[in-house]
Scaffold this motif. Structure first.
Motif, PDB file in Angstrom:
ATOM      1  N   THR A 135       0.831  -1.205   0.000  1.00 61.16           N
ATOM      2  CA  THR A 135       0.000   0.000   0.000  1.00 61.16           C
ATOM      3  C   THR A 135       0.869   1.260   0.000  1.00 61.16           C
ATOM      4  O   THR A 135       2.066   1.206   0.315  1.00 61.16           O
ATOM      5  CB  THR A 135      -0.898   0.018   1.241  1.00 61.16           C
ATOM      6  N   SER A 159       5.125   1.991  -4.825  1.00 62.90           N
ATOM      7  CA  SER A 159       3.900   1.726  -4.066  1.00 62.90           C
ATOM      8  C   SER A 159       3.323   2.989  -3.460  1.00 62.90           C
ATOM      9  O   SER A 159       2.118   3.050  -3.171  1.00 62.90           O
ATOM     10  CB  SER A 159       4.172   0.691  -2.966  1.00 62.90           C
ATOM     11  N   PRO A 181      -1.054   1.646  -5.306  1.00 64.44           N
ATOM     12  CA  PRO A 181      -0.994   0.348  -4.621  1.00 64.44           C
ATOM     13  C   PRO A 181      -0.551  -0.750  -5.593  1.00 64.44           C
ATOM     14  O   PRO A 181      -0.943  -0.751  -6.762  1.00 64.44           O
ATOM     15  CB  PRO A 181      -2.444   0.122  -4.163  1.00 64.44           C
TER      16      PRO A 181
END
Length: 332
Positions: A127, A273, A277
């Motif tokens: 994430t 990231s 995501p």
């Protein structure tokens, strides 16, 4: 016909990454010296980031293009390639002693960074929050490395214009004919931008052709990212190691490999990231586990302070050949 064209584009992309990264690193080092940046700071920032520029470009390009598996696979595969093939090739060229103080700090950082990467991928996704955490760890590592000063290494080593750390007594004279053309900061800046442009172009060609080849061959993006693409983006590290071997400075490649690997798992994966995501499939877990195991084994061998032998170099290289075979045969 289309497959042949994509294969040719993939090769062109790899060559462009190598040429662009080499130009980027060399010009950045010379420019940094002109403005008074220390060799120590150049080594832990410019050289590390410069040799990782192909991984940065390819991973971010793949991530933004929705190929998260290829993006993460490239990071994991690049570190596996660095530790197994690049370090293995250096050991095969000639066994070399290891600086304990360097490896104990940076080796421990590499193990910690690899474990952090593995923890982030346990749920098969990274994430933006986890990406920010990885980047924060990279900043902390860089600050500690700079503040530590590597006083002994700073006195004994210097970073040469093409990105290889070398003993100070072996420093290449920048007034030699090969260096005289690069004589002004404006010219150096232009070369930096040119190198970056070539890397960007090479990354775009490599990612696009790799994705099309993977789909045509029925191979997953994770596998193609962790093998062919990873090998392509690791060409600067391999080139730097070959230069070190040619100059008789075998041991300096350890620092290049370790530093670049830390930048990959913390900086490259963290940046990609943070932007978007990233998701991977279950097949990623065994590769990540392989990376953790190989990292621990290599750092433990280096930590011991003894010489890394040719036989061990052969085993490292063979381990990567085995991983490629298992990946391409879809054993996992």
């Amino acid at each position: 016909m289309a497959l042949a064209a994509d294969a040719a584009l993939l090769v062109v992309g790899v060559v462009a990454l190598w040429v662009g990264a080499r130009l980027l690193v060399g010009s950045s080092v010379r420019l940094a010296r002109r403005v008074g940046v220390s060799d120590l700071l150049i080594g832990v920032t410019v050289v590390a980031v410069g040799t990782s520029s192909p991984e940065i470009v390819v991973t971010v390009r793949a991530a933004l293009g929705g190929a998260g598996a290829l993006a993460v696979g490239n990071v994991v595969g690049s570190n596996l390639y660095n530790l197994a093939v690049v370090l293995g090739a250096v050991a095969i060229a000639g066994s070399f002693p290891v600086d304990r103080s360097l490896v104990r700090r940076d080796g421990a950082a590499l193990v910690a960074a690899t474990v952090a990467c593995a923890l982030a991928l346990v749920d098969l996704r990274v994430t933006p929050g986890e990406g920010a955490g990885l980047l924060a760890l990279l900043v902390a590592y860089t600050v500690v490395a700079v503040r530590a000063g590597r006083v002994d290494a700073a006195d004994a080593t210097a970073t040469d214009g093409d990105g290889v750390a070398r003993p100070a007594r072996e420093r290449v004279d920048l007034s030699t004919p090969a260096r005289r053309l690069a004589t002004g900061p404006a010219r150096e800046l232009a070369l930096v931008l040119a190198g970056l442009a070539v890397v960007l172009l090479g990354g775009d060609l490599l990612v696009g052709s790799a994705i099309r080849l993977a789909r045509a061959a029925g191979v997953s993006e994770w596998v193609i990212g962790g093998t062919v693409v990873a090998a392509g983006t690791s060409t600067p590290e391999f080139a730097v190691s070959l230069v070190a071997v040619r100059r008789g400075s075998l041991g300096v490649s350890v620092g290049n490999v370790v530093g670049s690997s830390v930048v990959n798992v913390l900086g490259v994966l963290g940046l990609a990231s943070l932007l978007t995501p990233l998701s991977v499939g279950p097949e990623a877990l065994w590769s990540v586990a392989w990376l953790v195991g190989l990292t621990v084994v290599v750092v433990a061998a280096l930590w011991s302070g003894r010489r890394l032998t040719r036989a061990e170099g052969v085993l490292l290289a063979l381990s990567e050949a085995v991983r490629w075979a298992l990946s391409l045969l879809r054993v996992f």
